[in-house]
Structure formats: C-alpha cells, structure tokens
Scaffold this motif. Structure first.
Motif, PDB file in Angstrom:
ATOM      1  N   GLU A 189      76.752  48.485  64.661  1.00 52.33           N
ATOM      2  CA  GLU A 189      75.733  49.353  64.071  1.00 52.33           C
ATOM      3  C   GLU A 189      75.654  49.247  62.553  1.00 52.33           C
ATOM      4  O   GLU A 189      74.822  49.904  61.937  1.00 52.33           O
ATOM      5  CB  GLU A 189      76.018  50.809  64.454  1.00 52.33           C
ATOM      6  N   TYR A 248      64.999  43.546  59.247  1.00 51.61           N
ATOM      7  CA  TYR A 248      65.160  44.805  59.970  1.00 51.61           C
ATOM      8  C   TYR A 248      63.784  45.439  60.125  1.00 51.61           C
ATOM      9  O   TYR A 248      62.985  45.447  59.184  1.00 51.61           O
ATOM     10  CB  TYR A 248      66.053  45.778  59.195  1.00 51.61           C
ATOM     11  N   ASP A 249      63.490  45.986  61.322  1.00 48.59           N
ATOM     12  CA  ASP A 249      62.238  46.714  61.512  1.00 48.59           C
ATOM     13  C   ASP A 249      62.442  48.180  61.114  1.00 48.59           C
ATOM     14  O   ASP A 249      63.486  48.548  60.576  1.00 48.59           O
ATOM     15  CB  ASP A 249      61.716  46.566  62.943  1.00 48.59           C
ATOM     16  N   GLU A 250      61.445  49.018  61.369  1.00 50.93           N
ATOM     17  CA  GLU A 250      61.498  50.430  60.960  1.00 50.93           C
ATOM     18  C   GLU A 250      62.646  51.180  61.632  1.00 50.93           C
ATOM     19  O   GLU A 250      63.188  52.135  61.073  1.00 50.93           O
ATOM     20  CB  GLU A 250      60.176  51.148  61.281  1.00 50.93           C
ATOM     21  N   GLN A 251      63.030  50.774  62.836  1.00 54.84           N
ATOM     22  CA  GLN A 251      64.123  51.433  63.569  1.00 54.84           C
ATOM     23  C   GLN A 251      65.475  50.781  63.275  1.00 54.84           C
ATOM     24  O   GLN A 251      66.437  51.020  63.989  1.00 54.84           O
ATOM     25  CB  GLN A 251      63.869  51.407  65.085  1.00 54.84           C
ATOM     26  N   LYS A 252      65.534  49.935  62.238  1.00 60.96           N
ATOM     27  CA  LYS A 252      66.760  49.238  61.822  1.00 60.96           C
ATOM     28  C   LYS A 252      67.281  48.268  62.887  1.00 60.96           C
ATOM     29  O   LYS A 252      68.469  48.038  62.994  1.00 60.96           O
ATOM     30  CB  LYS A 252      67.861  50.230  61.418  1.00 60.96           C
ATOM     31  N   ARG A 253      66.349  47.712  63.697  1.00 64.26           N
ATOM     32  CA  ARG A 253      66.708  46.684  64.659  1.00 64.26           C
ATOM     33  C   ARG A 253      66.421  45.316  64.039  1.00 64.26           C
ATOM     34  O   ARG A 253      65.479  45.162  63.265  1.00 64.26           O
ATOM     35  CB  ARG A 253      65.909  46.842  65.949  1.00 64.26           C
ATOM     36  N   GLN A 276      64.958  41.754  63.856  1.00 67.29           N
ATOM     37  CA  GLN A 276      63.792  41.055  64.403  1.00 67.29           C
ATOM     38  C   GLN A 276      63.641  39.712  63.694  1.00 67.29           C
ATOM     39  O   GLN A 276      64.172  39.506  62.603  1.00 67.29           O
ATOM     40  CB  GLN A 276      62.519  41.877  64.167  1.00 67.29           C
ATOM     41  N   HIS A 284      70.755  40.799  69.614  1.00 64.15           N
ATOM     42  CA  HIS A 284      69.329  40.641  69.309  1.00 64.15           C
ATOM     43  C   HIS A 284      68.912  39.227  69.691  1.00 64.15           C
ATOM     44  O   HIS A 284      69.750  38.416  70.086  1.00 64.15           O
ATOM     45  CB  HIS A 284      69.047  40.926  67.820  1.00 64.15           C
TER      46      HIS A 284
END
Length: 167
Positions: A28, A39-44, A46, A153
C-alpha cells in the motif's frame, strides 16, 4: 533533558520506519513509479495515458526479447533514432515528460524492475551514507527485499518474462 529528547527522537523515527515498512509489506506504500506508469485518482497504478510512452516501453521489451542483450537494445534504439521517455524529478518542470537517447543503465533498470511485470517491490536498494557525507546506492539480493508482491497491477511483461530477464 537532551539525552531524553534524543532517545525520544530515536523512538519516534523507529515507529515511523516500522509503519512505513508495514505499509510496504501490504503493498500500500505509494512510491515513485517508473516511466510508463502513473497513479490514478484512487492511488491505483495504471499505464501512462500517453500512447507514445506505452509503445516505446513495449518496443524496448520486444527488442530485448529479440536481441537478448541490453547493449543490442540500446544500439537498435540509437540506430533507428528512437528517443526514450523519462520523468523529470527536480526543477520547475518536475513531473513533466522528457525524451532523450536511451542509455544502457536505463535499459538495465527497466529489465530489472519488477514493476514492469505488475509487481510491487520495496527495498531493492539501500542508500549508504559515507563518512565524507556522500551517498551511494547498493543493490540488495531478492531475499533481503522488504516486500515483493507479484500481480498487484497490470504490467508490460509477464512475471515469467521478468524472471527470464533476471537470468
């Protein structure tokens, strides 16, 4: 009082470091991503939205697969006149995408980085402070890494291809 304050600072740093390592073990911890990921808006994690960046990284892995050599991959990129992307980390244009000639060390970094196989890792290197105040980076063996979590990912290559690259 000074000795107690210093001891308290040591304890606080140790607790902060422990929290950071726990977050890393869970996968995390948000750390700086290599080129080709964001990182996308949800911190995933991509793929980079820039199609040219993605295609260049795919081309690098395909060229390496074909040639079997990092040096041959760099020579191919230079011969074809293909620039390679990187993100600026300092200055006024921090975070911006820049293009330059591919280097051998960049190629090795990509081939040895498990992020490109979709894995989270932490502790691959250790920074060592020398007596003169300078720093050096030491590569750690895989069994000394703090965390390695495959398939966290999407990646540019498979885990098996990553393992082949390491051999």
């Amino acid at each position: 009082k000074g000795a107690m304050s210093e001891a308290e600072l040591h304890l606080i740093r140790a607790r902060l470091r422990g929290g950071l390592l726990n977050k890393a073990r869970r996968g995390e911890l948000a750390i700086k991503l290599p080129v080709g990921f964001i990182y996308d808006e949800q911190k995933r994690v991509q793929f980079d939205p820039d199609k040219q960046v993605r295609e260049t990284i795919i081309l690098l892995f395909a060229t390496y697969r074909r040639t079997g050599s990092a040096s041959a991959t760099v020579k191919h990129f230079h011969k074809q006149g293909f620039p390679f992307p990187h993100r600026l980390h300092t200055g006024l244009q921090k975070g911006e995408l820049a293009w330059s000639n591919l280097t051998h060390s960049q190629t090795l970094d990509l081939l040895h980085n498990p992020r490109y196989a979709g894995a989270f890792s932490y502790g691959r290197t250790r920074v060592i402070r020398r007596a003169d105040g300078s720093f050096s980076r030491q590569e750690m063996s895989r069994d000394q890494w703090h965390a390695l979590i495959p398939e966290t990912h999407d990646g540019y290559i498979t885990w098996e291809e990553y393992e082949d690259n390491q051999r």
